[in-house]
Design a protein around this motif. Structure first.
Motif, PDB file in Angstrom:
ATOM      1  N   VAL A  14      -3.569  -6.236  -4.930  1.00  0.00           N
ATOM      2  CA  VAL A  14      -2.142  -6.048  -4.818  1.00  0.00           C
ATOM      3  C   VAL A  14      -1.549  -4.611  -4.964  1.00  0.00           C
ATOM      4  O   VAL A  14      -2.117  -4.264  -6.103  1.00  0.00           O
ATOM      5  N   GLU A  15      -0.937  -4.145  -4.213  1.00  0.00           N
ATOM      6  CA  GLU A  15      -0.439  -2.799  -4.444  1.00  0.00           C
ATOM      7  C   GLU A  15       1.167  -2.632  -4.912  1.00  0.00           C
ATOM      8  O   GLU A  15       1.454  -1.926  -5.807  1.00  0.00           O
ATOM      9  N   LEU A  16       1.730  -3.617  -4.353  1.00  0.00           N
ATOM     10  CA  LEU A  16       3.185  -3.837  -4.689  1.00  0.00           C
ATOM     11  C   LEU A  16       3.598  -5.249  -4.919  1.00  0.00           C
ATOM     12  O   LEU A  16       3.107  -5.963  -4.055  1.00  0.00           O
ATOM     13  N   ASP A  17       4.379  -5.574  -6.037  1.00  0.00           N
ATOM     14  CA  ASP A  17       4.716  -7.035  -5.958  1.00  0.00           C
ATOM     15  C   ASP A  17       6.182  -6.899  -6.506  1.00  0.00           C
ATOM     16  O   ASP A  17       6.320  -6.824  -7.916  1.00  0.00           O
ATOM     17  N   LEU A  18       6.958  -7.160  -5.498  1.00  0.00           N
ATOM     18  CA  LEU A  18       8.509  -7.122  -5.778  1.00  0.00           C
ATOM     19  C   LEU A  18       9.252  -8.258  -5.715  1.00  0.00           C
ATOM     20  O   LEU A  18       9.211  -8.989  -5.009  1.00  0.00           O
ATOM     21  N   ARG A  19      10.504  -8.401  -6.664  1.00  0.00           N
ATOM     22  CA  ARG A  19      11.264  -9.459  -6.565  1.00  0.00           C
ATOM     23  C   ARG A  19      12.512  -8.859  -5.860  1.00  0.00           C
ATOM     24  O   ARG A  19      12.610  -7.498  -5.723  1.00  0.00           O
ATOM     25  N   THR A  80      -0.324  -5.730   0.008  1.00  0.00           N
ATOM     26  CA  THR A  80      -1.702  -5.598  -0.622  1.00  0.00           C
ATOM     27  C   THR A  80      -2.539  -4.713   0.326  1.00  0.00           C
ATOM     28  O   THR A  80      -1.809  -4.248   1.142  1.00  0.00           O
ATOM     29  N   SER A  81      -3.860  -4.572   0.151  1.00  0.00           N
ATOM     30  CA  SER A  81      -4.584  -3.648   0.932  1.00  0.00           C
ATOM     31  C   SER A  81      -4.873  -4.307   2.103  1.00  0.00           C
ATOM     32  O   SER A  81      -5.484  -3.520   3.012  1.00  0.00           O
ATOM     33  N   ASP A  82      -4.618  -5.492   2.372  1.00  0.00           N
ATOM     34  CA  ASP A  82      -4.628  -6.079   3.857  1.00  0.00           C
ATOM     35  C   ASP A  82      -3.700  -6.572   4.556  1.00  0.00           C
ATOM     36  O   ASP A  82      -3.523  -6.567   5.801  1.00  0.00           O
ATOM     37  N   ARG A  83      -2.447  -7.095   3.698  1.00  0.00           N
ATOM     38  CA  ARG A  83      -1.259  -7.884   4.390  1.00  0.00           C
ATOM     39  C   ARG A  83       0.148  -7.453   3.616  1.00  0.00           C
ATOM     40  O   ARG A  83       0.090  -6.705   2.728  1.00  0.00           O
ATOM     41  N   VAL A  84       1.247  -7.424   4.256  1.00  0.00           N
ATOM     42  CA  VAL A  84       2.383  -7.531   3.676  1.00  0.00           C
ATOM     43  C   VAL A  84       2.756  -8.966   3.639  1.00  0.00           C
ATOM     44  O   VAL A  84       2.615  -9.731   4.732  1.00  0.00           O
ATOM     45  N   ILE A  85       3.082  -9.632   2.642  1.00  0.00           N
ATOM     46  CA  ILE A  85       3.366 -11.033   2.426  1.00  0.00           C
ATOM     47  C   ILE A  85       4.842 -11.300   1.815  1.00  0.00           C
ATOM     48  O   ILE A  85       5.388 -10.592   0.847  1.00  0.00           O
ATOM     49  N   PRO A  99      -0.620  -8.997   8.899  1.00  0.00           N
ATOM     50  CA  PRO A  99      -1.713  -8.164   8.687  1.00  0.00           C
ATOM     51  C   PRO A  99      -1.333  -6.641   9.050  1.00  0.00           C
ATOM     52  O   PRO A  99      -0.569  -6.373   9.758  1.00  0.00           O
ATOM     53  N   LEU A 100      -1.760  -5.828   7.913  1.00  0.00           N
ATOM     54  CA  LEU A 100      -1.696  -4.181   8.164  1.00  0.00           C
ATOM     55  C   LEU A 100      -2.108  -3.856   9.462  1.00  0.00           C
ATOM     56  O   LEU A 100      -1.325  -2.848  10.064  1.00  0.00           O
ATOM     57  N   ASP A 101      -3.070  -4.363  10.110  1.00  0.00           N
ATOM     58  CA  ASP A 101      -3.337  -3.681  11.280  1.00  0.00           C
ATOM     59  C   ASP A 101      -2.928  -4.174  12.326  1.00  0.00           C
ATOM     60  O   ASP A 101      -3.139  -3.655  13.624  1.00  0.00           O
ATOM     61  N   ARG A 102      -1.951  -4.958  12.182  1.00  0.00           N
ATOM     62  CA  ARG A 102      -0.916  -5.485  13.477  1.00  0.00           C
ATOM     63  C   ARG A 102       0.523  -4.899  13.161  1.00  0.00           C
ATOM     64  O   ARG A 102       1.282  -5.094  14.147  1.00  0.00           O
ATOM     65  N   ILE A 103       0.756  -3.972  12.066  1.00  0.00           N
ATOM     66  CA  ILE A 103       2.052  -3.273  11.990  1.00  0.00           C
ATOM     67  C   ILE A 103       2.037  -2.238  13.031  1.00  0.00           C
ATOM     68  O   ILE A 103       1.360  -1.187  12.761  1.00  0.00           O
ATOM     69  N   ASN A 104       3.438  -2.206  13.799  1.00  0.00           N
ATOM     70  CA  ASN A 104       3.205  -1.013  14.741  1.00  0.00           C
ATOM     71  C   ASN A 104       4.593   0.080  13.870  1.00  0.00           C
ATOM     72  O   ASN A 104       4.449   1.261  13.752  1.00  0.00           O
ATOM     73  N   THR A 105       5.611  -0.440  13.400  1.00  0.00           N
ATOM     74  CA  THR A 105       6.650   0.603  12.854  1.00  0.00           C
ATOM     75  C   THR A 105       7.352  -0.233  11.737  1.00  0.00           C
ATOM     76  O   THR A 105       7.459  -1.700  11.788  1.00  0.00           O
ATOM     77  N   VAL A 106       7.779   0.397  10.521  1.00  0.00           N
ATOM     78  CA  VAL A 106       8.304  -0.096   9.380  1.00  0.00           C
ATOM     79  C   VAL A 106       9.771   0.894   9.485  1.00  0.00           C
ATOM     80  O   VAL A 106       9.500   2.077   9.398  1.00  0.00           O
ATOM     81  N   VAL A 107      10.870   0.189   9.540  1.00  0.00           N
ATOM     82  CA  VAL A 107      12.196   1.059   9.347  1.00  0.00           C
ATOM     83  C   VAL A 107      12.874   0.362   8.383  1.00  0.00           C
ATOM     84  O   VAL A 107      12.813  -0.860   8.102  1.00  0.00           O
ATOM     85  N   VAL A 143       8.676   1.791  -0.512  1.00  0.00           N
ATOM     86  CA  VAL A 143       7.823   0.704   0.075  1.00  0.00           C
ATOM     87  C   VAL A 143       7.398   0.823   1.450  1.00  0.00           C
ATOM     88  O   VAL A 143       6.295   0.609   1.807  1.00  0.00           O
ATOM     89  N   GLN A 144       8.202   1.503   2.446  1.00  0.00           N
ATOM     90  CA  GLN A 144       7.908   1.859   3.759  1.00  0.00           C
ATOM     91  C   GLN A 144       6.476   2.869   3.712  1.00  0.00           C
ATOM     92  O   GLN A 144       5.553   2.655   4.314  1.00  0.00           O
ATOM     93  N   ALA A 145       6.675   3.875   2.839  1.00  0.00           N
ATOM     94  CA  ALA A 145       5.530   4.694   2.381  1.00  0.00           C
ATOM     95  C   ALA A 145       4.386   4.176   2.248  1.00  0.00           C
ATOM     96  O   ALA A 145       3.146   4.362   2.496  1.00  0.00           O
ATOM     97  N   GLU A 146       4.473   3.003   1.082  1.00  0.00           N
ATOM     98  CA  GLU A 146       3.324   2.378   0.487  1.00  0.00           C
ATOM     99  C   GLU A 146       2.620   1.512   1.826  1.00  0.00           C
ATOM    100  O   GLU A 146       1.532   1.518   1.938  1.00  0.00           O
TER     101      GLU A 146
END
Length: 209
Positions: A14-19, A80-85, A99-107, A143-146
């Protein structure tokens, strides 16, 4: 409540866990404070016809706030190191995993007031699905940068695994036919892509000719 570590994959971190941002609670908090002020005024009025409705108002505002707070406490936006949840809900749960490998863009989106507060919205576009929008995210630019950072790290690990898999094909004493059989097994398991399979197959056939 932190995201349950038992729900993570093997070697996933887990890299970020936010409320949600505290602004998520402000509207109902304001209503609760106003109801309490009305209740205090009603107590000083010393008239039952005022006190009873005021008490009901305070109770209703408290319950309304409690529902909102429970929603805040049980909502997780996790990178996480594998996903956005994303998970939320008290009695009923709602969640999405990308899954991170399916993400194209984050705005991210922030109005002037949101920039002052450090809040905003995120929109994640992934392959094969409609964009997912997440509101009341803390420091959305960070968060976008992470997410991009973890996506790049995930891609690098995937290439490392593919390289190790391809290196394992050419064991000592193996014929070209045996190496091709191992290559087909990697492709069938999804360990390598179609393009990598075709490139390595062509390489093996050219070496064996």
């Amino acid at each position: 409540m932190a995201y349950p570590r038992k729900l993570l994959n093997e070697n996933e971190t887990v890299e970020l866990d936010l409320r949600p941002h505290w602004w998520f609670l402000v509207p109902r908090t304001s209503v609760l404070v106003l109801a309490v002020l009305v209740g205090i005024w009603a107590m000083t009025a010393d008239q039952d016809w005022v006190q009873i409705p005021a008490g009901i108002l305070v109770l209703a505002a408290l319950i309304w706030f409690g529902i909102r707070y429970a929603g805040w406490a049980t909502t997780n936006f996790v990178v996480t190191s594998d996903r956005v949840i994303y998970r939320s809900g008290v009695l009923t749960k709602r969640g999405i995993e990308i899954p991170l490998d399916r993400i194209n863009t984050v705005v991210f989106h922030q109005g002037p007031f949101e920039r002052i507060l450090g809040a905003g919205d995120l929109e994640i576009e992934s392959a094969g699905s409609t964009p997912s929008r997440f509101t009341d995210i803390r420091k959305p630019a960070i968060v976008q940068a992470e997410i991009y950072k973890q996506s790049e790290a995930n891609e690098n690990r995937k290439f490392d695994r593919v390289g190790s898999n391809l290196e394992s094909i050419g064991g000592p004493g193996l014929s070209v036919a045996e190496q091709l059989e191992k290559l087909e097994g990697l492709h069938a398991r999804g360990s390598i892509t179609q393009e990598q399979y075709e490139a390595q197959k062509a390489k093996l056939l050219s070496e064996g000719s």
